[in-house]
Design a protein around this motif. Structure first.
Motif, short mmCIF file in Angstrom:
data_model
loop_
_atom_site.label_atom_id
_atom_site.label_comp_id
_atom_site.label_asym_id
_atom_site.label_seq_id
_atom_site.Cartn_x
_atom_site.Cartn_y
_atom_site.Cartn_z
N PHE A 56 0.83 -1.20 0.00
CA PHE A 56 0.00 0.00 0.00
C PHE A 56 0.87 1.25 0.00
CE2 PHE A 56 -2.00 3.45 2.33
CZ PHE A 56 -3.22 3.59 1.66
N GLU A 59 2.62 1.73 -3.41
CA GLU A 59 1.73 2.17 -4.48
C GLU A 59 1.22 3.60 -4.29
OE1 GLU A 59 -1.34 -0.73 -4.43
OE2 GLU A 59 -0.02 -2.38 -5.05
N ASN A 60 1.01 4.01 -3.05
CA ASN A 60 0.38 5.31 -2.80
C ASN A 60 1.32 6.38 -2.27
OD1 ASN A 60 -2.73 4.71 -3.09
ND2 ASN A 60 -1.87 2.98 -1.95
N PRO A 440 -5.72 1.92 5.15
CA PRO A 440 -6.22 2.06 3.77
C PRO A 440 -7.67 2.56 3.76
CG PRO A 440 -6.10 -0.25 4.42
CD PRO A 440 -5.47 0.52 5.51
N GLY A 441 -7.95 3.49 2.86
CA GLY A 441 -9.31 4.02 2.74
C GLY A 441 -9.67 5.05 3.78
N HIS A 443 -10.31 8.54 5.36
CA HIS A 443 -10.56 9.90 4.90
C HIS A 443 -11.06 10.78 6.04
CE1 HIS A 443 -10.99 7.45 1.14
NE2 HIS A 443 -10.14 8.38 0.72
N PRO A 488 -5.35 10.20 -1.19
CA PRO A 488 -6.73 9.90 -1.58
C PRO A 488 -7.16 8.48 -1.24
CG PRO A 488 -5.29 9.99 -3.50
CD PRO A 488 -4.49 10.50 -2.35
N ASN A 489 -6.21 7.57 -1.05
CA ASN A 489 -6.56 6.18 -0.77
C ASN A 489 -6.31 5.76 0.68
OD1 ASN A 489 -7.29 5.62 -3.50
ND2 ASN A 489 -5.11 5.50 -4.01
N GLY A 490 -5.92 6.71 1.52
CA GLY A 490 -5.68 6.38 2.91
C GLY A 490 -4.44 7.06 3.44
#
Length: 777
Positions: A56, A59-60, A440-441, A443, A488-490
């Motif tokens: 994670f 990638e982010n 992850p995720g 917000h 944006p993804n966590g």
């Protein structure tokens, strides 16, 4: 099948040997580049929580979880002009590399991030760190890290640059394993050849196993290279499977050549002696190889590429060693004939010492016969004492602690080891051991992340927690304005620690971190989490692998012997032998005894992957000698009156006829394995020493003392099987035939043993037709 393959090789021996030579050259050429295609670890799988957490971040948040650490040191301190200039050069070179992301250092953060800069400076102020992430697959990361290390590592005008981190560590291990393989083979091959000359006396006979061994090495390299095209293959497989191929090839060749010379001495002509050797020793070799291969195949139940590469490569290498032994040796022997005994070095030595030819001794006067007879006279006390000694040797295994390897598996000469030692000793937080908490995720409110980070920083042993809200140390917010860590993804948090991740304290700290309430679903990554997840993944599959090996062994030995007692006895003896071996390895490698003598660093834990691999290999090799010994004992038993006295004599004769051979085989295998133990990489030392100890103890204590004692105590019960299973074995069990035909004997007055006498009595017919079989159990 074996008879057909032997006749095929004898019918066209030159073609078979030339084809083998060409295949050897092709495999050797194809496998020459195998190292560059192998991976340094192979311990991880994508399904692990810690791996998903690290993926994670990759990638982010590129560069958020660095795998490369460059340490720049100078006596003038990190702020001296020469150190700063060298650090800027290294940072610029890394920043310009398209395969490197997230470059940051003490010097780049000094003006704007004094809190993080402090974490990247050693306590004495003489060392500073540069962090980066090398991108790509595991193989690409290691190759790129090796290239970076070659460019940057070194001393420049009094400033030291050392490359480490996970990527640097595996790059150093890969390079060292490749060097160690060359040294191990340079030691093993000539020493094995010398020992074979001592065993056989004849130089020609000694060269045959060496030749088959060289073929096995070349075949191994080609097999490994082929596997790298379809899967990840661990770099450790390079040394281990090469050693396995060489050791088994020499072992099996020794069995076959010894039996061939024995049959020649018993009066058979060349072709009949080859056929008889293949049908007896060759049958044992095939059966033994099948046992070793299936024990290694059980490693495939583990999800890690490390184990799978050994499962597939090991099976292929064993098949190559067996095939070379039962196909190439008959071709070579039919060309040599009785010249296999040529260049006997014992004759000139005897002449030089003024000694004549030794008079032949009856089998009852040999050392092994007298030893085993004495053991069986005192079977119960010998069995009890030997078992007690082995259990005592195995007792340290009860206190074993396992972990995954780090940079300490390699010597202090390696730059990655120097970086690792400095991180553990000279910095407030070990940047290579940091944990990461990934949400992850997520917000939510950044304040919630800040509160979570503050709670994490209160866990004992945590040096600091880096979040999108600031840096926290022991519950106090030190600074704000850190780089954006909420995407944006966590989001994720980096948790610096003062505790070794693979220690029991590291496991407790990870549990405490996981117990802190999080503002959302959380995944933990980093060294401690990777270690725990990997251990859990491996341990959960051990019962399945052990069960498969036990069931396979029991079935194969039943088919081999027709007995249900002997397979159980063999299984128990193997477990006893391996328990003693593992106890000795815990005493040496985990507890650190002999570390200064053997040249390794004890970390207080043992790499769990090595004992599992050693168990499968040692189990298979132990069965190697068990099958060889039982084969000869069974030959004697089948020609006897099947009474209690016959059982005792069969055991004594079987050990007497094989004791010298399997002891020599164990010594030769130990030489090959100890050559592997010269490696500068600790797991290779463990592998070589552990397996050598297992092989030697099995060939001496187990086969020379415990096995005969137990077979004497069980008497004719050794050969018992329920009637339904006995009938099943009669239909599908493995039997052997005696290919002795009219005119095979070269001397009518030659002394025959009991088996040969029975073969003479039953043999008849022309053209080599097989007309008799040994009776079923």
């Amino acid at each position: 099948m074996l008879t057909s393959s032997a006749r095929f090789a004898m019918a066209r021996p030159r073609a078979v040997l030339v084809a083998a030579l060409l295949l050897m050259l092709v495999c050797g050429g194809f496998g020459a580049t195998v190292k560059s295609h192998m991976v340094g670890g192979g311990y991880l799988t994508d399904s692990l929580e810690s791996v998903r957490a690290n993926d994670f971040i990759t990638e982010n948040f590129p560069g958020g979880n660095p795998n490369l650490i460059v340490m720049v040191s100078g006596d003038g301190g990190v702020n001296s002009p020469e150190v700063r200039a060298e650090a800027q050069r290294v940072t610029g070179e890394l920043g310009g590399d398209p395969n490197v992301t997230g470059v940051q250092s003490y010097w780049t953060n000094l003006a704007t991030r004094s809190d993080l800069a402090t974490a990247l400076k050693s306590k004495d102020g003489k060392r500073g760190l540069i962090l980066a992430t090398v991108t790509g697959t595991d193989t690409e990361v290691q190759n790129r890290a090796a290239d970076i290390s070659a460019r940057l590592d070194g001393d420049h005008d009094g400033v030291e640059v050392r490359v480490g981190g996970m990527a640097g560590t595996f790059a150093d291990i890969n390079h060292q394993v490749e060097k160690d393989l060359v040294l191990a083979e340079a030691i093993a091959v000539p020493v094995s050849a010398l020992l074979l000359v001592l065993v056989f006396g004849s130089v020609i006979a000694a060269l045959l196993p060496v030749g088959v061994g060289l073929f096995a090495i070349a075949a191994t390299m080609g097999i490994l290279r082929g596997l790298t095209t379809v899967m990840d293959v661990s770099i450790f497989a390079l040394n281990m499977t090469s050693a396995l191929g060489l050791a088994l090839a020499i072992d099996y060749s020794l069995f076959l050549v010894s039996r061939y010379r024995e049959e020649l001495a018993n009066g058979l002509d060349t072709r009949a002696a080859i056929l008889r050797s293949v049908q007896t020793a060759g049958r044992t070799v095939v059966f033994s190889g099948l046992t070793v291969a299936l024990a290694l195949a059980a490693l495939a139940v583990f999800p890690q590429p490390f184990f799978k590469s050994f499962a597939y490569a090991g099976v292929a290498v064993v098949a190559a060693a067996v095939g070379a032994s039962v196909l190439l040796l008959p071709a070579a022997l039919v060309l040599l004939g009785d010249r296999v005994n040529a260049w006997d070095l014992r004759k000139p030595v005897r002449r030089w010492l003024g000694r004549g030819e030794p008079a032949p001794r009856p089998i009852e006067a040999t050392f092994w016969y007298r030893l085993v007879t004495g053991v069986m006279k005192r079977a119960l006390p010998v069995a009890v004492v030997a078992a007690a000694v082995l259990l005592a040797l195995g007792s340290p295994f009860l206190r074993a602690h396992f972990g995954t390897p780090d940079d300490r598996v390699i010597g202090t000469f390696a730059s990655s080891r120097q970086v690792g030692d400095a991180l553990r000793q000279d910095f407030n937080a070990d940047m290579a051991a940091s944990a990461v908490a990934v949400l992850p995720g997520f917000h939510g409110d950044a304040k919630a992340i800040g509160a979570y980070a503050e709670k994490l920083s209160e866990v004992p042993g945590v040096a600091a927690v880096l979040s999108g809200d600031g840096v926290y140390a022991t519950g106090t917010k030190m600074a704000a304005g850190v780089p954006q860590m909420i995407g944006p993804n966590g989001t994720y948090l980096s948790v610096g620690t003062r505790i070794a991740p693979y220690s029991p304290e590291g496991k407790q700290q990870l549990a405490a971190l996981r117990a802190v309430p999080a503002p959302g679903p959380v995944l933990f990554g980093g060294a401690a989490a990777l270690n725990e997840d990997t251990m859990d993944s491996v341990i959960s599959r051990i019962p399945l692998a052990a069960g498969l090996i036990a069931i396979i062994t029991l079935i194969l030995l039943f088919l081999f012997t027709g007995s249900v007692v002997l397979p159980v006895k063999a299984l128990l003896l193997n477990m006893l032998s391996l328990t003693a071996t593992f106890g000795a390895m815990i005493w040496i490698f985990e507890q650190g005894h002999l570390s200064s003598l053997l040249g390794f660093t004890s970390t207080g834990s043992l790499d769990l992957f090595m004992p599992i691999l050693m168990f499968c290999l040692a189990f298979g090799m132990s069965m190697d000698y068990e099958v060889f010994l039982l084969s000869r004992i069974r030959e004697e038993w089948l020609t006897s009156d099947r009474g209690p006295a016959a059982n005792t004599r069969s055991v004594a004769l079987g050990v007497a006829r094989t004791g010298r051979i399997f002891t020599a085989a164990a010594g030769l295998m130990a030489v090959v394995l100890l050559a592997v133990a010269t490696s500068e990489v600790a797991p290779m030392k463990l592998f070589g020493i552990g397996l050598a100890l297992a092989v030697v103890s099995d060939a001496t204590v187990i086969r020379g003392l415990l096995a005969p004692a137990l077979m004497r105590l069980m008497s004719t019960g050794n050969w018992w099987s329920p009637k339904p299973l006995a009938a099943l074995h009669k239909r599908i069990g493995l039997e052997e035939s005696a290919p002795v035909t009219e005119g095979d004997r070269t001397g009518a007055d030659h002394h025959h043993d009991a088996h040969d006498a029975e073969a003479d009595a039953h043999a008849a017919g022309e053209g080599g037709r097989m007309v008799s079989t040994l009776p079923h159990v």
